[in-house]
Design a protein around this motif. Sequence first.
Motif, PDB file in Angstrom:
ATOM      1  N   HIS A 154      15.628  -7.460  -1.274  1.00 31.63           N
ATOM      2  CA  HIS A 154      14.834  -6.633  -2.187  1.00 31.63           C
ATOM      3  C   HIS A 154      13.353  -7.005  -2.100  1.00 31.63           C
ATOM      4  CE1 HIS A 154      13.835  -5.531  -6.631  1.00 31.63           C
ATOM      5  NE2 HIS A 154      13.566  -4.533  -5.837  1.00 31.63           N
ATOM      6  N   GLY A 155      13.079  -8.286  -1.882  1.00 35.57           N
ATOM      7  CA  GLY A 155      11.695  -8.753  -1.876  1.00 35.57           C
ATOM      8  C   GLY A 155      10.928  -8.450  -0.613  1.00 35.57           C
ATOM      9  N   SER A 156      11.597  -7.922   0.420  1.00 32.04           N
ATOM     10  CA  SER A 156      10.867  -7.672   1.669  1.00 32.04           C
ATOM     11  C   SER A 156      11.153  -6.286   2.237  1.00 32.04           C
ATOM     12  CB  SER A 156      11.209  -8.749   2.714  1.00 32.04           C
ATOM     13  OG  SER A 156      12.607  -8.849   2.909  1.00 32.04           O
ATOM     14  N   LEU A 157      11.311  -5.315   1.358  1.00 33.28           N
ATOM     15  CA  LEU A 157      11.406  -3.931   1.838  1.00 33.28           C
ATOM     16  C   LEU A 157      10.089  -3.532   2.502  1.00 33.28           C
ATOM     17  CD1 LEU A 157      13.150  -2.080  -1.136  1.00 33.28           C
ATOM     18  CD2 LEU A 157      14.191  -2.831   1.004  1.00 33.28           C
ATOM     19  N   SER A 158      10.178  -2.714   3.523  1.00 34.85           N
ATOM     20  CA  SER A 158       8.956  -2.311   4.240  1.00 34.85           C
ATOM     21  C   SER A 158       8.159  -1.297   3.431  1.00 34.85           C
ATOM     22  CB  SER A 158       9.330  -1.699   5.596  1.00 34.85           C
ATOM     23  OG  SER A 158       9.999  -0.460   5.395  1.00 34.85           O
ATOM     24  N   ASP A 159       6.871  -1.227   3.707  1.00 32.88           N
ATOM     25  CA  ASP A 159       6.030  -0.201   3.091  1.00 32.88           C
ATOM     26  C   ASP A 159       6.542   1.194   3.426  1.00 32.88           C
ATOM     27  OD1 ASP A 159       4.246  -1.952   1.877  1.00 32.88           O
ATOM     28  OD2 ASP A 159       3.043  -2.150   3.689  1.00 32.88           O
ATOM     29  N   ARG A 160       7.117   1.355   4.632  1.00 34.51           N
ATOM     30  CA  ARG A 160       7.628   2.653   5.040  1.00 34.51           C
ATOM     31  C   ARG A 160       8.771   3.102   4.125  1.00 34.51           C
ATOM     32  NH1 ARG A 160      11.790   3.700   7.852  1.00 34.51           N
ATOM     33  NH2 ARG A 160      12.011   1.536   8.499  1.00 34.51           N
ATOM     34  N   LYS A 213       0.851  -1.193   0.000  1.00 35.34           N
ATOM     35  CA  LYS A 213       0.000   0.000   0.000  1.00 35.34           C
ATOM     36  C   LYS A 213       0.887   1.243   0.000  1.00 35.34           C
ATOM     37  CE  LYS A 213      -3.781  -2.192   2.549  1.00 35.34           C
ATOM     38  NZ  LYS A 213      -4.491  -2.256   3.853  1.00 35.34           N
ATOM     39  N   LYS A 214       0.442   2.252  -0.706  1.00 34.64           N
ATOM     40  CA  LYS A 214       1.169   3.528  -0.750  1.00 34.64           C
ATOM     41  C   LYS A 214       0.803   4.315   0.496  1.00 34.64           C
ATOM     42  CE  LYS A 214       3.700   6.853  -2.459  1.00 34.64           C
ATOM     43  NZ  LYS A 214       5.164   6.748  -2.454  1.00 34.64           N
ATOM     44  N   LEU A 215       1.740   4.372   1.447  1.00 33.54           N
ATOM     45  CA  LEU A 215       1.497   5.083   2.689  1.00 33.54           C
ATOM     46  C   LEU A 215       2.198   6.433   2.653  1.00 33.54           C
ATOM     47  CD1 LEU A 215       2.122   2.108   5.153  1.00 33.54           C
ATOM     48  CD2 LEU A 215      -0.056   2.851   4.170  1.00 33.54           C
ATOM     49  N   GLU A 216       1.658   7.383   3.371  1.00 31.66           N
ATOM     50  CA  GLU A 216       2.254   8.718   3.431  1.00 31.66           C
ATOM     51  C   GLU A 216       2.684   9.001   4.871  1.00 31.66           C
ATOM     52  OE1 GLU A 216       2.871  10.582   0.890  1.00 31.66           O
ATOM     53  OE2 GLU A 216       1.791   9.419  -0.639  1.00 31.66           O
ATOM     54  N   TYR A 217       3.912   9.501   5.021  1.00 32.73           N
ATOM     55  CA  TYR A 217       4.424   9.836   6.337  1.00 32.73           C
ATOM     56  C   TYR A 217       4.882  11.291   6.351  1.00 32.73           C
ATOM     57  CZ  TYR A 217       4.815   4.798   7.341  1.00 32.73           C
ATOM     58  OH  TYR A 217       4.558   3.467   7.548  1.00 32.73           O
ATOM     59  N   THR A 218       4.513  12.010   7.398  1.00 38.26           N
ATOM     60  CA  THR A 218       5.134  13.303   7.621  1.00 38.26           C
ATOM     61  C   THR A 218       6.544  13.048   8.165  1.00 38.26           C
ATOM     62  OG1 THR A 218       4.421  13.468   9.928  1.00 38.26           O
ATOM     63  CG2 THR A 218       2.890  14.294   8.214  1.00 38.26           C
TER      64      THR A 218
END
Length: 619
Positions: free
Chosen positions: A164-170, A124-129
């Motif tokens: 490479h296959g398990s980078l976090s969504d963050r 999912k495309k998450l947004e962080y400040t």
Amino acid sequence: MADLFNYHRRESSVVNVGDTPLGGDNPIRIQSMTTTSTDDTEGSVAQAKRIIDAGGEYVRLTTQGVREAENLKNINAALRKDGYNTPLVADVHFNPHVAEVAALYAEKVRINPGNYVDPARTFKKLEYTDNEYAAELQKIEDQLIPFLNICNKNHTAVRIGVNHGSLSDRIMSRYGDTPEGIVESCMEFLRICKRENFNDVVISIKASNTVVMVRSVRLLVDCMDKEDMHYPLHLGVTEAGDGEDGRIKSAVGIGALLADGIGDTIRVSLSEEPEEEIPVARHLVDYIGKRAGHLLVPGDEYKGFDYLHSERRKTNAVNNIGGENVPVVISNKIGSKDDQYKADYIYVGGQLPENINKDQNYIVDFNVYQELDKLGSLTSKDNIFPIYPYNATPFISYDNSKLKFLVLQFGAPSDEYLPCLKHHPEIVVVCVSNHQNRLGDQRALVHEFMSNGIQNPVIFCQMYRHSHEEKSDFQLEAAADMGALMFDGLTDGIWLMNDGDLCIEDINATAFGILQAARLRTSKTEYISCPGCGRTLYDLQKTIARIKESTKDMKGLKIGIMGCIVNGPGEMADADYGYVGAARGKISLYRKKVCVEKNIPEEEAVEKLLELINKDKNS
């Protein structure tokens, strides 16, 4: 940055792993990983012994839960009782507490930044400040520091192993699916280790895509140098596959880095019995190590070359070589009629074959070409081309062929060939080397071209001496020699020669396999298959064999075959279709990284995969 022309190992700090330290002046260590359940003490001990007896210097075991982590104590004790003192490495995903328990019983613990604190990837495309992102980094610190304290107390080393296959969504949200994101995922953890003065740290960055793997490791080394970090590196191409393809792919990626002096321990990940990985890794390390102490290569780096973000060198298109064309393959002999891998050009030396195939390009010695031209015997002139040795350069001007080959080696006087190349854009250079460090020697010639504005295409010719029984050695050496040249963007073609009884079909297949492993040219189906471990949820080796047999003619297709969920979905982004273990005896199917069908019984899953592929093909 690595010296592009002269081999020496990167200077790294020493990490104590049991009584087998790595990094510094220690030998490059070889390792593998068990495929048994870590709950199975007897089976794990037996497999560990086979790895060690084959020459493995570390043995890794999966520890997906506290029970498995605690059983490392029994496995360790059983091995020590039988005189095996090889360090054990615990492989941990998703659960920091498991890592803390494993640190009590293993000599090293591997943790994955992508899932140590962050949850499993959801894509999912998450947004962080900035504040939210900083809060996430604080969570990592809060979990990691207590773990490092336990490791410090128990003299346990740590591997920070990024996949490479398990980078976090963050990480994905801020950096995207990029080498820069992969490196930052690692650096976040390393900065904490450095701040806490915890030095027994090894790093790995792995991917099934060799281009991503090599570029990420190059970037990591540069980033660490800038932050005064010198931790040793563990190298591997994850999900490399099995058989010859797995060996070639591993050698292309690992060899490219070893040849630049990067790497302190390696694991060749094959979908085979783990002890089969050891001789492959050993040959790679020994082969590259022979370059140590070589005569200086006095090359000068082209100022416009970017080692960290290399792009394909700009060249003239000559016939089907260079420009935007895929790299070509040149062969020394005509293969059999049913040869799957037909070379683009065949060198026939001083005599044309009796039957000229109008669909095949031929290379002949320049004197033979000129004699045939005088006699008007070149009835198929469009597919017969001359090749000139360096000392015949003056004769090139008398030849009106639309394509000419010129054999050059770094160190030959350039005052003659540089003007010739500028005047004859139709010349393709065949770059040869008999130097102890052929990579540096061949790189130096092309950098000389770039510095002088020469845009003639370059074919790299690599020469070996192997018997049919040494085919695997030939494949590993050729792949390792070509790796960095391909990732540097310098390769317009490959010509493999072998003085021995290796059949031409095997030589040609190796050349095409090397180009495919570096993502430069596709000639067959590609399989991204994991080596298996205690997390594997089905019979991996039999399944791989069934899928390969059913899909072998689907040229250009990439199929991922994963034993479990840890890297499965992430690697699916690099595959067209995925077959991933979801539960014991249950399979989920993916179209790229999107799961399209869940929990299929194992006995039905291969047929379901074929149905999905055929449905898409016909839609």
